[in-house]
Write an enzyme that holds these catalytic residues in place. Sequence first.
Site, PDB file in Angstrom:
ATOM      1  N   TYR A   1      -1.296  -0.410  10.136  1.00 48.71           N
ATOM      2  CA  TYR A   1      -1.351  -0.830   8.720  1.00 48.71           C
ATOM      3  C   TYR A   1      -0.085  -0.388   7.975  1.00 48.71           C
ATOM      4  O   TYR A   1       0.485  -1.152   7.189  1.00 48.71           O
ATOM      5  CB  TYR A   1      -2.607  -0.219   8.111  1.00 48.71           C
ATOM      6  CG  TYR A   1      -2.939  -0.592   6.698  1.00 48.71           C
ATOM      7  CD1 TYR A   1      -3.525  -1.821   6.384  1.00 48.71           C
ATOM      8  CD2 TYR A   1      -2.730   0.311   5.654  1.00 48.71           C
ATOM      9  CE1 TYR A   1      -3.868  -2.138   5.081  1.00 48.71           C
ATOM     10  CE2 TYR A   1      -3.076   0.005   4.351  1.00 48.71           C
ATOM     11  CZ  TYR A   1      -3.646  -1.217   4.062  1.00 48.71           C
ATOM     12  OH  TYR A   1      -3.987  -1.528   2.774  1.00 48.71           O
TER      13      TYR A   1
ATOM     14  N   SER B   1       0.840  -1.208   0.000  1.00 48.87           N
ATOM     15  CA  SER B   1       0.000   0.000   0.000  1.00 48.87           C
ATOM     16  C   SER B   1       0.867   1.246   0.000  1.00 48.87           C
ATOM     17  O   SER B   1       1.985   1.237   0.537  1.00 48.87           O
ATOM     18  CB  SER B   1      -0.885   0.004   1.256  1.00 48.87           C
ATOM     19  OG  SER B   1      -1.556   1.224   1.374  1.00 48.87           O
TER      20      SER B   1
HETATM   21  P1  NAP Z   1     -11.475  -5.968   0.405  1.00 44.52           P
HETATM   22  O1  NAP Z   1     -12.358  -5.503  -0.696  1.00 44.52           O
HETATM   23  O2  NAP Z   1     -11.834  -5.649   1.807  1.00 44.52           O
HETATM   24  O3  NAP Z   1     -11.286  -7.567   0.247  1.00 44.52           O
HETATM   25  C1  NAP Z   1     -10.469  -8.222   1.170  1.00 44.52           C
HETATM   26  C2  NAP Z   1     -10.231  -9.632   0.725  1.00 44.52           C
HETATM   27  O4  NAP Z   1      -9.307 -10.239   1.631  1.00 44.52           O
HETATM   28  C3  NAP Z   1     -11.490 -10.491   0.763  1.00 44.52           C
HETATM   29  O5  NAP Z   1     -11.398 -11.445  -0.268  1.00 44.52           O
HETATM   30  C4  NAP Z   1     -11.396 -11.162   2.141  1.00 44.52           C
HETATM   31  O6  NAP Z   1     -12.068 -12.416   2.230  1.00 44.52           O
HETATM   32  C5  NAP Z   1      -9.898 -11.382   2.224  1.00 44.52           C
HETATM   33  N1  NAP Z   1      -9.417 -11.531   3.586  1.00 44.52           N
HETATM   34  C6  NAP Z   1      -9.431 -10.626   4.594  1.00 44.52           C
HETATM   35  N2  NAP Z   1      -8.894 -11.154   5.701  1.00 44.52           N
HETATM   36  C7  NAP Z   1      -8.528 -12.427   5.380  1.00 44.52           C
HETATM   37  C8  NAP Z   1      -7.933 -13.483   6.092  1.00 44.52           C
HETATM   38  N3  NAP Z   1      -7.582 -13.354   7.383  1.00 44.52           N
HETATM   39  N4  NAP Z   1      -7.729 -14.660   5.456  1.00 44.52           N
HETATM   40  C9  NAP Z   1      -8.064 -14.822   4.160  1.00 44.52           C
HETATM   41  N5  NAP Z   1      -8.625 -13.835   3.422  1.00 44.52           N
HETATM   42  C10 NAP Z   1      -8.865 -12.663   4.041  1.00 44.52           C
HETATM   43  O7  NAP Z   1      -9.988  -5.414   0.222  1.00 44.52           O
HETATM   44  P2  NAP Z   1      -9.256  -4.793  -1.063  1.00 44.52           P
HETATM   45  O8  NAP Z   1      -9.503  -3.336  -1.080  1.00 44.52           O
HETATM   46  O9  NAP Z   1      -9.547  -5.607  -2.266  1.00 44.52           O
HETATM   47  O10 NAP Z   1      -7.728  -5.003  -0.620  1.00 44.52           O
HETATM   48  C11 NAP Z   1      -6.923  -6.044  -1.128  1.00 44.52           C
HETATM   49  C12 NAP Z   1      -5.485  -5.764  -0.748  1.00 44.52           C
HETATM   50  O11 NAP Z   1      -5.106  -4.492  -1.272  1.00 44.52           O
HETATM   51  C13 NAP Z   1      -5.232  -5.683   0.768  1.00 44.52           C
HETATM   52  O12 NAP Z   1      -3.980  -6.244   1.075  1.00 44.52           O
HETATM   53  C14 NAP Z   1      -5.205  -4.189   1.026  1.00 44.52           C
HETATM   54  O13 NAP Z   1      -4.456  -3.880   2.184  1.00 44.52           O
HETATM   55  C15 NAP Z   1      -4.565  -3.693  -0.244  1.00 44.52           C
HETATM   56  N6  NAP Z   1      -4.834  -2.285  -0.543  1.00 44.52           N
HETATM   57  C16 NAP Z   1      -6.093  -1.858  -0.823  1.00 44.52           C
HETATM   58  C17 NAP Z   1      -6.299  -0.507  -1.116  1.00 44.52           C
HETATM   59  C18 NAP Z   1      -7.663   0.041  -1.473  1.00 44.52           C
HETATM   60  O14 NAP Z   1      -7.763   1.266  -1.642  1.00 44.52           O
HETATM   61  N7  NAP Z   1      -8.695  -0.758  -1.605  1.00 44.52           N
HETATM   62  C19 NAP Z   1      -5.226   0.377  -1.087  1.00 44.52           C
HETATM   63  C20 NAP Z   1      -3.965  -0.098  -0.794  1.00 44.52           C
HETATM   64  C21 NAP Z   1      -3.769  -1.437  -0.533  1.00 44.52           C
HETATM   65  P3  NAP Z   1     -13.634 -12.524   2.669  1.00 44.52           P
HETATM   66  O15 NAP Z   1     -14.411 -12.105   1.450  1.00 44.52           O
HETATM   67  O16 NAP Z   1     -13.838 -13.953   3.032  1.00 44.52           O
HETATM   68  O17 NAP Z   1     -13.828 -11.584   3.806  1.00 44.52           O
END
Ligand code: NAP
Length: 242
Positions: A153, A140
């Site tokens: 984080y 991130s």
């Molecule tokens: P999201 O929409 O909240 O989706 C999270 C995903 O991770 C879901 O598939 C969830 O599974 C899974 N997950 C969460 N905890 C878990 C665990 N303990 N074991 C297995 N699976 C788990 O998140 P996102 O925005 O797509 O983020 C994906 C990645 O990108 C993360 O690493 C996040 O930190 C990073 N990121 C996101 C952003 C952003 O703006 N969105 C920015 C920077 C970095 P379930 O469906 O079963 O809950």
Amino acid sequence: MKYALVTGGSRGIGKAICKKMALMGYHVLINYKSNQKEALITQQDIISEGGSAELIPFDVSVQEQVENALNTWMNNNKDAYIEVLINNAGIRKDTLFIWMENNHWFDVLDTNLNSFLYVTRILLKPMLLKKYGRIVNVVSLSGIKGLPGQVNYSAAKAGLIAATKALAQEVGKKKITVNAVAPGFIRTDMTSDMKEDELMQMIPLNRFGNPEEVAEVVGFLASEKASYITGEVISVNGGLYT
Ligand code: NAP
């Protein structure tokens, strides 16, 4: 058949990465923690586009669950090996540091950073034996710049960035690359509570990104075309920070 594992593949960025990997010809192992409904939708999307995928639920932050699920899969698929690993699962639990409780800290560190140890250590062995592998860690902007309200984080993602760079140097001789992709603000469930109208004014491209825009970069780093890139962190953030 070539195999790719995407942690947190049921929703958001992970879902887009699963679909990208399937388009690249991989049989995709879709990991998720609890949301089977969304994981099944991801799998169905892939199958309807002519790809193949299976579900592999486990909590990436629980070592025993990771080991049980992956060792079982490897025992049931003795001739196969997972050549692409995308460590994408992540959570945030934002609060000012002064209010931060142990669970805010440990839950975020366990899911975003310790998961890298549990999952990668298992899948690295076959990659070393086969002398080929691609590992991409989704980090991130917060782990590069540090963001207020996200000390936990930011620490987890910065740790993952350093782990990416260090592991890349350990395994490069075996033709395994380890890279990171650092999204800025991407429109997913994780950012649904954020004020997009206000935040987008800070972003040179003047909008939040889409999961597919992150998945394109992950897909490239996971491909054979990225054969001379390792230990790198590529930002996908609309120009927010360089
Ligand atoms: P999201 O929409 O909240 O989706 C999270 C995903 O991770 C879901 O598939 C969830 O599974 C899974 N997950 C969460 N905890 C878990 C665990 N303990 N074991 C297995 N699976 C788990 O998140 P996102 O925005 O797509 O983020 C994906 C990645 O990108 C993360 O690493 C996040 O930190 C990073 N990121 C996101 C952003 C952003 O703006 N969105 C920015 C920077 C970095 P379930 O469906 O079963 O809950």
